[in-house]
Design an enzyme around this catalytic site. Sequence first.
Site, PDB file in Angstrom:
ATOM      1  N   LEU A  49       0.830  -1.206   0.000  1.00  0.00           N
ATOM      2  CA  LEU A  49       0.000   0.000   0.000  1.00  0.00           C
ATOM      3  C   LEU A  49       0.866   1.259   0.000  1.00  0.00           C
ATOM      4  CD1 LEU A  49      -2.997   1.101   0.526  1.00  0.00           C
ATOM      5  CD2 LEU A  49      -2.210   1.318   2.884  1.00  0.00           C
ATOM      6  N   HIS A  50       0.473   2.241  -0.782  1.00  0.00           N
ATOM      7  CA  HIS A  50       1.137   3.545  -0.763  1.00  0.00           C
ATOM      8  C   HIS A  50       0.158   4.594  -1.270  1.00  0.00           C
ATOM      9  CE1 HIS A  50       2.000   1.585  -4.605  1.00  0.00           C
ATOM     10  NE2 HIS A  50       2.057   2.792  -5.164  1.00  0.00           N
ATOM     11  N   GLN A  51       0.101   5.701  -0.558  1.00  0.00           N
ATOM     12  CA  GLN A  51      -0.804   6.790  -0.924  1.00  0.00           C
ATOM     13  C   GLN A  51      -0.010   7.899  -1.606  1.00  0.00           C
ATOM     14  OE1 GLN A  51      -4.496   8.207   1.008  1.00  0.00           O
ATOM     15  NE2 GLN A  51      -3.089   9.644   1.993  1.00  0.00           N
TER      16      GLN A  51
END
Length: 186
Positions: free
Chosen positions: A144-146
């Site tokens: 996950l990475h925003q």
Amino acid sequence: MLTHMTTEPEQQIGVGTQDAFQRLWTPHRMAYIQGENKPSGPGADDGCPFCSIPAKSDEDGLVIARGEHVYAVLNLYPYNGGHLMVVPFRHVADYTELDGPETLELAELTKQAMTALRLASGAHGFNIGLNQGSAAGAGIAAHLHQHVVPRWGGDTNFMPVVGNTKVLPQLLADTRQMLADAWTLR
């Protein structure tokens, strides 16, 4: 890094037809296109760059800030100058897998990133988002990475539309230092 730009039409060399287009050569993008630094599988031990970045120095890993559960890092293949990502230390693929403290810190570091980007570069707005799964456009779906992408009025010109190329005016190391300095000032 801009490595070659022609101001005159390329001369015909062997094959192809000469045209009036200028060319911006960005060979460093080939690493991204070919999948360099992408995990070989779904696990944390499969070459995930987001799992290896925290072991590096901030400068070598392009880390801007570290929290207890997440960190902020520059994107190696940015859409705009200052494009960064907020990433959990824990190797999770889906937003629903984050626990409460991770979710809160992801939100807090995103707010801090916006503040630092406004201070350092005068960003007028932001695109913020998570691409969940490869079908949704996640380049590294296993971790996950925003994305936090700063925007300015008029920052999109003919280059991305016609040339499928983005011109970035600053080296990543310089951008990292500018944002790290601004982060501490906020």
